[in-house]
Design a protein around this motif. Structure first.
Motif, PDB file in Angstrom:
ATOM      1  N   CYS A  52       0.795  -1.254  -0.042  1.00 22.01           N
ATOM      2  CA  CYS A  52      -0.273  -0.156  -0.059  1.00 22.01           C
ATOM      3  C   CYS A  52       0.817   1.201   0.007  1.00 22.01           C
ATOM      4  CB  CYS A  52      -0.910  -0.119   1.204  1.00 22.01           C
ATOM      5  SG  CYS A  52      -1.949   1.503   1.331  1.00 22.01           S
ATOM      6  N   CYS A  53       0.392   2.179  -0.787  1.00 24.21           N
ATOM      7  CA  CYS A  53       1.336   3.555  -0.907  1.00 24.21           C
ATOM      8  C   CYS A  53       0.514   4.623  -0.897  1.00 24.21           C
ATOM      9  CB  CYS A  53       2.328   3.215  -2.223  1.00 24.21           C
ATOM     10  SG  CYS A  53       2.953   4.676  -2.845  1.00 24.21           S
ATOM     11  N   GLN A  54       0.769   5.604  -0.177  1.00 27.86           N
ATOM     12  CA  GLN A  54      -0.059   6.896  -0.337  1.00 27.86           C
ATOM     13  C   GLN A  54       0.678   8.104  -0.676  1.00 27.86           C
ATOM     14  OE1 GLN A  54      -2.055   6.838   3.492  1.00 27.86           O
ATOM     15  NE2 GLN A  54      -4.008   6.000   2.511  1.00 27.86           N
ATOM     16  N   MET A  55       0.050   9.234  -1.239  1.00 26.87           N
ATOM     17  CA  MET A  55       0.588  10.480  -1.355  1.00 26.87           C
ATOM     18  C   MET A  55      -0.424  11.533  -1.167  1.00 26.87           C
ATOM     19  SD  MET A  55       3.142   9.813  -4.908  1.00 26.87           S
ATOM     20  CE  MET A  55       3.957  11.239  -4.077  1.00 26.87           C
ATOM     21  N   SER A  56       0.076  12.516  -0.500  1.00 26.21           N
ATOM     22  CA  SER A  56      -0.925  13.530  -0.395  1.00 26.21           C
ATOM     23  C   SER A  56      -1.164  14.369  -1.633  1.00 26.21           C
ATOM     24  CB  SER A  56      -0.319  14.738   0.904  1.00 26.21           C
ATOM     25  OG  SER A  56       0.995  14.922   0.588  1.00 26.21           O
ATOM     26  N   ILE A  57      -2.338  15.102  -1.423  1.00 25.16           N
ATOM     27  CA  ILE A  57      -2.842  15.768  -2.599  1.00 25.16           C
ATOM     28  C   ILE A  57      -2.579  17.274  -2.445  1.00 25.16           C
ATOM     29  CG2 ILE A  57      -5.257  16.340  -3.730  1.00 25.16           C
ATOM     30  CD1 ILE A  57      -4.855  13.605  -4.073  1.00 25.16           C
ATOM     31  N   PRO A  58      -2.056  17.920  -3.560  1.00 26.91           N
ATOM     32  CA  PRO A  58      -1.993  19.436  -3.346  1.00 26.91           C
ATOM     33  C   PRO A  58      -3.288  20.321  -3.196  1.00 26.91           C
ATOM     34  CG  PRO A  58      -1.442  18.718  -5.511  1.00 26.91           C
ATOM     35  CD  PRO A  58      -1.990  17.467  -4.716  1.00 26.91           C
ATOM     36  N   ASP A  59      -3.184  21.696  -2.895  1.00 26.14           N
ATOM     37  CA  ASP A  59      -4.244  22.685  -2.969  1.00 26.14           C
ATOM     38  C   ASP A  59      -5.044  22.610  -4.188  1.00 26.14           C
ATOM     39  OD1 ASP A  59      -4.606  23.089  -0.190  1.00 26.14           O
ATOM     40  OD2 ASP A  59      -3.521  25.064  -0.233  1.00 26.14           O
ATOM     41  N   GLY A  60      -6.398  22.965  -4.358  1.00 22.34           N
ATOM     42  CA  GLY A  60      -6.648  23.385  -5.603  1.00 22.34           C
ATOM     43  C   GLY A  60      -7.129  22.417  -6.613  1.00 22.34           C
ATOM     44  N   VAL A  61      -6.903  20.869  -6.432  1.00 20.53           N
ATOM     45  CA  VAL A  61      -7.008  20.054  -7.451  1.00 20.53           C
ATOM     46  C   VAL A  61      -8.654  19.979  -7.673  1.00 20.53           C
ATOM     47  CG1 VAL A  61      -7.034  17.585  -8.138  1.00 20.53           C
ATOM     48  CG2 VAL A  61      -5.266  18.586  -6.815  1.00 20.53           C
ATOM     49  N   ILE A  62      -9.046  20.269  -9.127  1.00 22.90           N
ATOM     50  CA  ILE A  62     -10.584  20.295  -9.287  1.00 22.90           C
ATOM     51  C   ILE A  62     -10.984  19.084  -9.866  1.00 22.90           C
ATOM     52  CG2 ILE A  62     -12.430  21.487 -10.569  1.00 22.90           C
ATOM     53  CD1 ILE A  62     -10.977  24.039  -9.790  1.00 22.90           C
ATOM     54  N   ASP A  63     -10.181  18.409 -10.786  1.00 23.66           N
ATOM     55  CA  ASP A  63     -10.685  17.016 -11.242  1.00 23.66           C
ATOM     56  C   ASP A  63      -9.266  16.407 -11.519  1.00 23.66           C
ATOM     57  OD1 ASP A  63     -11.432  19.316 -13.991  1.00 23.66           O
ATOM     58  OD2 ASP A  63      -9.366  18.066 -14.036  1.00 23.66           O
ATOM     59  N   TYR A  64      -9.413  14.886 -11.824  1.00 22.86           N
ATOM     60  CA  TYR A  64      -8.214  14.131 -11.855  1.00 22.86           C
ATOM     61  C   TYR A  64      -8.524  12.989 -12.637  1.00 22.86           C
ATOM     62  CZ  TYR A  64     -10.310  11.618  -7.730  1.00 22.86           C
ATOM     63  OH  TYR A  64     -11.135  10.821  -7.207  1.00 22.86           O
TER      64      TYR A  64
END
Ligand SMILES: *[C@@H]1O[C@H](CO)[C@@H](O)[C@H](O)[C@H]1NC(C)=O
Ligand SMILES: *[C@@H]1O[C@H](CO)[C@@H](O)[C@H](O)[C@H]1NC(C)=O
Ligand SMILES: *[C@@H]1O[C@H](CO)[C@@H](O)[C@H](O)[C@H]1NC(C)=O
Ligand SMILES: *[C@@H]1O[C@H](CO)[C@@H](O)[C@H](O)[C@H]1NC(C)=O
Ligand SMILES: *[C@@H]1O[C@H](CO)[C@@H](O)[C@H](O)[C@H]1NC(C)=O
Ligand SMILES: *[C@@H]1O[C@H](CO)[C@@H](O)[C@H](O)[C@H]1NC(C)=O
Ligand SMILES: *[C@@H]1O[C@H](CO)[C@@H](O)[C@H](O)[C@H]1NC(C)=O
Ligand SMILES: *[C@@H]1O[C@H](CO)[C@@H](O)[C@H](O)[C@H]1NC(C)=O
Ligand SMILES: *[C@@H]1O[C@H](CO)[C@@H](O)[C@H](O)[C@H]1NC(C)=O
Ligand SMILES: *[C@@H]1O[C@H](CO)[C@@H](O)[C@H](O)[C@H]1NC(C)=O
Length: 763
Positions: A180-192
């Motif tokens: 299992c591996c995780q990364m944080s999400i930056p500010d302001g992501v509207i779609d991905y």
């Protein structure tokens, strides 16, 4: 036996109805604008969100409730994904379901899922960004997960890879790169866009326990080795979006007063760092919806768990705060924690000295009071009265009303807001001789305004805040309506403790008074009855279809149809009416209405539709035809309900026998007319809403009948005494009723006339 059971079921229904109406009295704080839908299935939709025009603050807060799903699902417009699962006011968060991307392989490393399943796009179609509480996560033992996100003006791409050899290597509850591996999400992501695929051997080495690669964005994901297999059976995980209002900071937004969203008194503004713009919240000591005027209500801290006071202290709620009172012989603030000191026993010495202090204080205080008090008494008294008036004005939703009314400015005669003095003068200080009527709703007084206009003033019996919305509701409904057969609202007064409504004065009593001969009212001829029915139907048809937002009256009955000197019908009493947002055809509400007139389908399902009014109107037609009351214990058991009585009599072809003695028609055509009206009534009384005609149809059929009347008859509408031919030549004796009427169950006699009997009980 079966009959007995049916009655028991009916009894339960009635009891449930009573309980429901009792719970309606309990105050609930509003989370939407008046007339707006509060929830979609179990998901509440607080303002600034809304599903119809006028219910949301701006287009980006428009959500769509699709009821073709069970339970209903909530979406952003033009997008079926993601589904909204929760909207939270407190922290400006919105939960949606976001897709899981996956690639699964067989023992040979051949892909068993479609490539489409490993590429997932999430577009919220809203301007609300992903919260940084979410993490991008990849799960698997031979896995590469990739995310590409669009933030305002910049793109970013990152990946997460994990390789492991055996199940024992992974640890439940941790996501640190092994399985299992995780990364944080930056500010302001509207779609991905996310994808997942095999990294080295397409899972051939680990196929026994992990044939798939997964990736997703989720809140609070807790890894477990079971997910290596079980995630295959899931399509979505919860994701948090941050929402905010506008795109400016609090300070700038506050300068543009007109669009500033934190409108409630006792609310404050917070910058939103992620979404831009700002959020509102109720100040400490208040709770509710800060985006609504009057939305932040006092929080009763003493009700909270744990109690904020130490156990020996008494908690007392204050507006916006609370205090803890230590018992006699103790000192301290009684508060449990924070800076609180609790209550501690006072030493003997302290006690006497403090007693001395208190005594001294009282003496000095009294002196000051006596000297100063009388000087300022009169000044204060006047100010207090003014303050009280203003308090009532606010408590009664005066500001809310002013705002609502100003929205409709220009398109309607605006309702006037009267002062307390104007109404006192008009009613001679609410003199008893001026009382026109009394009921559950309050008292109606006759009044004369300064310009000599006669008015009816309804002084509501309003005890608590929750009823204010209903009151405002009636004002708004009526101020939007302009129809000659609807009672005109002239204005209202909000300065008294209970708000008052001012209507045009209708001189000639209610239809109920006329039919049932209360007072010295003249009896109604058939032609007049037809005219009144036609006018009432046209008013209801207008309410259902011609106004800017359809209105369901909810309490159509003979007592709510008023007559003026020329016997023009005027529909009144809109206290229970509901505005129906245009995109809806039905509303779920607490069942409300008058027994005998209440739509049985509405009673069962609580689904309010226009057809409920059609049913009630059918009962009014039955009343006009038979001259009987909607519910009467003078009729036989199974005929107590007039709707049933009419329908069953028609079935047995006994219509002419049950007709009102005072209906006099002189020819075949007249009899035909009576029959047609009776048939119309029967259709309106259909058990299921869909069987009933719409009000427009009813109105046009009645209009057709009115037009075909003899021209000379239309002039001479009042009943002439020298009746030519009495349609009802003899009185029907009890025996004539036929054998079908035989439902008499001992023990239920007392309840009978309160029960709305479903039609299928009479056979
Ligand atoms: C609701 O969903 C159904 C099925 O997906 C769809 O056919 C219908 O158009 C939707 N209705 C609205 C109002 O979006
Ligand atoms: C929605 O979220 C709020 C706050 O997080 C929570 O109190 C509430 O129970 C949630 N409602 C549902 C239906 O999940
Ligand atoms: C599976 O993979 C093998 C070798 O990689 C190949 O020969 C075979 O055709 C594949 N089977 C399918 C059904 O794609
Ligand atoms: C971000 O990516 C999208 C699609 O991949 C592309 O159309 C857009 O131009 C990119 N934006 C920037 C600022 O590079
Ligand atoms: C994660 O799940 C395990 C059980 O699989 C549980 O013991 C642990 O408390 C959970 N951790 C969190 C943070 O929920
Ligand atoms: C692994 O699977 C992918 C499809 O997901 C395929 O393109 C690739 O050739 C496979 N690699 C091996 C080594 O089998
Ligand atoms: C993780 O927890 C589950 C039960 O929640 C258990 O069946 C499994 O064996 C555990 N896996 C590991 C590696 O501890
Ligand atoms: C803020 O919003 C307004 C209207 O919604 C828009 O006209 C304006 O361009 C926006 N400003 C920025 C900096 O996005
Ligand atoms: C909002 O942000 C502005 C600029 O970043 C700052 O000056 C202001 O103090 C902030 N206001 C609040 C209420 O945090
Ligand atoms: C008071 O104590 C309770 C637990 O007893 C705690 O949850 C709360 O945050 C505390 N409040 C303050 C203001 O310290």
């Amino acid at each position: 036996m079966a009959l007995k059971r049916r009655h028991l079921e009916q009894l339960l229904l009635v009891v449930r109805g009573i309980l429901l109406s009792l719970s309606a009295i309990k105050a609930t704080s509003q989370i939407t604008k008046p007339g707006c839908l509060e929830s979609c299935g179990s998901i509440s939709i607080p303002y600034p969100f809304g599903i119809s025009k006028g219910c949301y603050i701006d287009e980006s807060f428009l959500v769509i409730c699709n009821r073709s799903f069970n339970p209903p699902k909530l979406f952003f417009p033009q997008s079926d994904v993601p589904i909204i699962s929760n909207i939270s006011l407190d922290d400006g968060e919105l939960r949606v379901a976001s897709p899981i991307s996956r690639s699964c392989y067989d023992e040979l490393g051949n892909l068993t899922t479609t490539p489409h399943q490993s590429d997932k796009l999430m577009i919220t179609k809203s301007r609300f960004p992903l919260s940084t509480q979410n993490k991008f996560t990849a799960v698997g033992c031979d896995t590469l997960g990739i995310i590409q996100g669009g933030t305002s003006g910049r793109n970013y791409t990152t990946a997460c890879a994990t390789i492991c050899n055996q199940l024992d290597d992974v640890t439940n509850g941790t996501c640190e790169g092994v399985g299992c591996c995780q990364m944080s999400i930056p500010d302001g992501v509207i779609d991905y866009f996310i994808s997942a695929s095999g990294l080295t051997n397409n899972h051939t080495d680990v196929h026994s326990f992990n044939p798939c690669s997964f990736s997703f964005v989720a809140e609070d994901y807790n890894f477990s080795s079971l997910d290596f297999l079980s995630l295959r059976n899931r399509d979505t995980v919860p994701v948090v979006l941050d929402w905010s209002v506008g795109n400016e900071t609090c300070e700038i937004a506050e300068q543009h007063m007109s669009s500033y969203a934190c409108t409630a008194a006792n609310s404050e503004c917070l910058n939103s760092s992620n979404a831009g713009g700002y959020r509102c919240r109720c100040s400490q000591g208040y709770h509710g919806n800060p985006y609504l005027l009057d939305g932040c209500r006092d929080l009763d801290e003493c009700e909270s768990n744990p109690n904020p006071c130490v156990h020996e202290a008494t908690c007392k709620n204050l507006i916006g705060s609370f205090t803890c009172l230590c018992p006699k012989g103790y000192e301290g603030d009684g508060k449990r924690n924070g800076t609180g000191t609790g209550c501690t026993k006072i030493g003997r010495k302290d006690q006497t000295s403090s007693r001395l202090g208190i005594a001294l204080g009282i003496c000095v205080g009294l002196l000051v009071l006596v000297v100063g008090g009388s000087c300022i008494y009169w000044g204060l008294r006047k100010r207090k009265l003014d303050k009280l008036k203003e308090h009532f004005f606010q408590q009664n939703g005066g500001i809310l009303l002013q705002q609502q009314l100003s929205q409709y400015r220009g398109c309607v005669d605006m309702a006037k807001v009267f002062t307390i003095e104007e109404l006192n003068e008009a009613t001679n200080n609410y003199d008893e001789s001026r009382i026109l009527g009394q009921g559950g709703y309050g008292t109606v007084y006759k009044g004369v305004l300064a310009d000599n206009r006669m008015v009816a003033i309804k002084k509501s019996k309003i005890g608590d805040q929750s009823q204010i919305e209903q009151f405002i509701n009636e004002v708004i409904v009526l101020s939007q309506v302009n129809h000659r057969n609807v009672v005109k609202l002239i204005g209202c007064c909000l300065e008294t403790e209970v708000p008052s409504l001012v209507y045009e004065f209708i001189t000639n009593g209610t239809l109920s008074d006329h039919i049932h001969r209360k007072g010295k009212y003249q009896l109604l001829s058939w032609e007049l009855r037809l005219k009144i029915a036609t006018e009432t139907a046209s008013a209801l048809a207008y309410l259902h279809s011609s106004t800017s937002m359809p209105i369901i009256h909810r309490d159509v009955k003979a007592a709510n149809i008023l007559l003026d000197d020329s016997y023009t019908a005027k529909v009144g009493d809109f206290g229970a009416s509901r505005l129906v947002p245009l995109d809806q055809t039905e509303l779920t509400t607490l069942v409300q209405g008058t027994l005998g007139y209440l739509d049985p389908e509405y009673l069962h399902t609580s689904q309010l539709t226009e057809k409920s009014d059609v049913y009630s109107f059918g009962v009014v037609l039955a009343e006009l035809l038979t001259g009987e009351k909607a519910i009467s214990s003078e009729r036989r058991e199974c005929d107590r309900n007039l709707a049933l009585f009419l329908v069953s009599s028609m079935k047995e072809d006994r219509l002419l026998q049950i007709l009102d003695n005072h209906i006099v028609v002189d020819d075949e055509r007249g009899i035909q007319q009576v029959k047609e009206v009776a048939n119309l009534a029967k259709r309106c009384l259909g058990v299921r809403g869909e069987e009933r005609p719409i009000m427009k149809e009813v109105a046009s059929e009645l209009e057709g009948l009115t037009k075909e009347m003899h021209p000379w008859r239309q002039h001479d509408l009042l009943r002439s005494e020298e009746a030519e031919y009495l349609l009802k030549p003899f009185d029907v004796s009890e025996d004539d009723h036929g054998a079908s009427c035989s439902i008499i169950t001992p023990g239920f006699d007392g309840m009978k006339n309160h029960i709305i009997t479903p039609h299928d009980n009479v056979r």
